[in-house]
Scaffold this motif. Structure first.
Motif, PDB file in Angstrom:
ATOM      1  N   ARG A   4      64.111  79.611 106.890  1.00  0.00           N
ATOM      2  CA  ARG A   4      63.476  79.053 108.136  1.00  0.00           C
ATOM      3  C   ARG A   4      61.871  79.302 108.054  1.00  0.00           C
ATOM      4  O   ARG A   4      61.465  80.150 107.939  1.00  0.00           O
ATOM      5  CB  ARG A   4      63.933  79.828 109.417  1.00  0.00           C
ATOM      6  CG  ARG A   4      65.397  79.470 109.871  1.00  0.00           C
ATOM      7  CD  ARG A   4      65.877  80.278 111.171  1.00  0.00           C
ATOM      8  NE  ARG A   4      66.910  80.454 111.152  1.00  0.00           N
ATOM      9  CZ  ARG A   4      67.679  81.170 111.952  1.00  0.00           C
ATOM     10  NH1 ARG A   4      67.076  82.140 112.868  1.00  0.00           N
ATOM     11  NH2 ARG A   4      69.226  81.171 112.071  1.00  0.00           N
ATOM     12  N   SER A   6      60.012  79.270 110.494  1.00  0.00           N
ATOM     13  CA  SER A   6      59.652  80.565 111.391  1.00  0.00           C
ATOM     14  C   SER A   6      59.631  81.956 110.989  1.00  0.00           C
ATOM     15  O   SER A   6      58.678  82.615 111.088  1.00  0.00           O
ATOM     16  CB  SER A   6      60.419  80.314 112.472  1.00  0.00           C
ATOM     17  OG  SER A   6      61.972  80.344 112.355  1.00  0.00           O
ATOM     18  N   ALA A   7      60.601  81.947 109.915  1.00  0.00           N
ATOM     19  CA  ALA A   7      60.644  83.198 109.292  1.00  0.00           C
ATOM     20  C   ALA A   7      59.265  83.675 108.282  1.00  0.00           C
ATOM     21  O   ALA A   7      58.691  84.551 108.417  1.00  0.00           O
ATOM     22  CB  ALA A   7      61.822  83.471 108.299  1.00  0.00           C
ATOM     23  N   ASP A  45      62.563  79.556 116.050  1.00  0.00           N
ATOM     24  CA  ASP A  45      63.711  80.042 115.561  1.00  0.00           C
ATOM     25  C   ASP A  45      65.133  79.914 115.882  1.00  0.00           C
ATOM     26  O   ASP A  45      66.167  79.477 115.391  1.00  0.00           O
ATOM     27  CB  ASP A  45      63.615  81.816 115.341  1.00  0.00           C
ATOM     28  CG  ASP A  45      64.294  82.196 114.356  1.00  0.00           C
ATOM     29  OD1 ASP A  45      64.319  81.899 113.152  1.00  0.00           O
ATOM     30  OD2 ASP A  45      64.768  83.334 114.749  1.00  0.00           O
ATOM     31  N   HIS A  49      68.134  77.904 114.596  1.00  0.00           N
ATOM     32  CA  HIS A  49      69.470  78.642 114.372  1.00  0.00           C
ATOM     33  C   HIS A  49      70.448  77.572 114.864  1.00  0.00           C
ATOM     34  O   HIS A  49      71.472  77.279 114.513  1.00  0.00           O
ATOM     35  CB  HIS A  49      69.393  79.726 115.303  1.00  0.00           C
ATOM     36  CG  HIS A  49      70.871  80.718 115.261  1.00  0.00           C
ATOM     37  ND1 HIS A  49      71.220  81.146 114.229  1.00  0.00           N
ATOM     38  CD2 HIS A  49      71.574  80.442 116.303  1.00  0.00           C
ATOM     39  CE1 HIS A  49      72.430  81.724 114.720  1.00  0.00           C
ATOM     40  NE2 HIS A  49      72.749  81.295 115.955  1.00  0.00           N
TER      41      HIS A  49
END
Length: 133
Positions: A4, A6-7, A45, A49
């Motif tokens: 991701r 965002s990670a 996130d 998800h």
């Protein structure tokens, strides 16, 4: 498995915080936490998800179902971007999000190139109908 965006962004924020704590980065050179506030990271996130879950639930890979999943994540990301004064996702982040959507679909057996071609668009345009960011 696609990572991701965002990670990756969170890792950059954490790296900068560690450099500040260690004294290897000047406060005047620190901007990651402003560029990627926790509210943006957490909301992105959650949206990604949900997208992953939706893609995993696709059974017959019907084009309309696939595009509905794409639409849902793009609209969620539009809202997140809007919640951050329209500046949550800049050019690089937009590209990362689009690539992530493409990779996640491909990892679940969806031929994105063929999917897009059946709609008369390129694979880079699969988010364009809904994307404001």
């Amino acid at each position: 498995m696609a990572i991701r965006p965002s990670a990756r962004w969170r890792a950059r924020v954490d790296e900068e915080a560690a450099e500040l704590a260690a004294g290897t980065r000047a406060l005047s050179d620190a901007f990651m936490s402003e560029l990627f506030p926790e509210s943006l990271l957490a909301a992105t996130d959650r949206a990604l998800h949900a997208f992953e879950s939706d893609v995993a639930k696709l059974r017959d890979q019907d084009d309309e179902q696939v595009f509905e999943v794409i639409k849902r994540v793009v609209l969620a990301l539009n809202g997140i971007n809007e919640d951050h004064d329209g500046a949550g996702y800049e050019t690089e982040e937009r590209e990362e999000l689009c690539l992530y959507i493409d990779q996640t679909l491909a990892e679940h057996g969806i031929d994105v190139l063929t999917l897009a071609a059946r709609r008369g668009i390129s694979r880079t345009e699969i988010t364009d109908d809904w994307r404001d960011w």
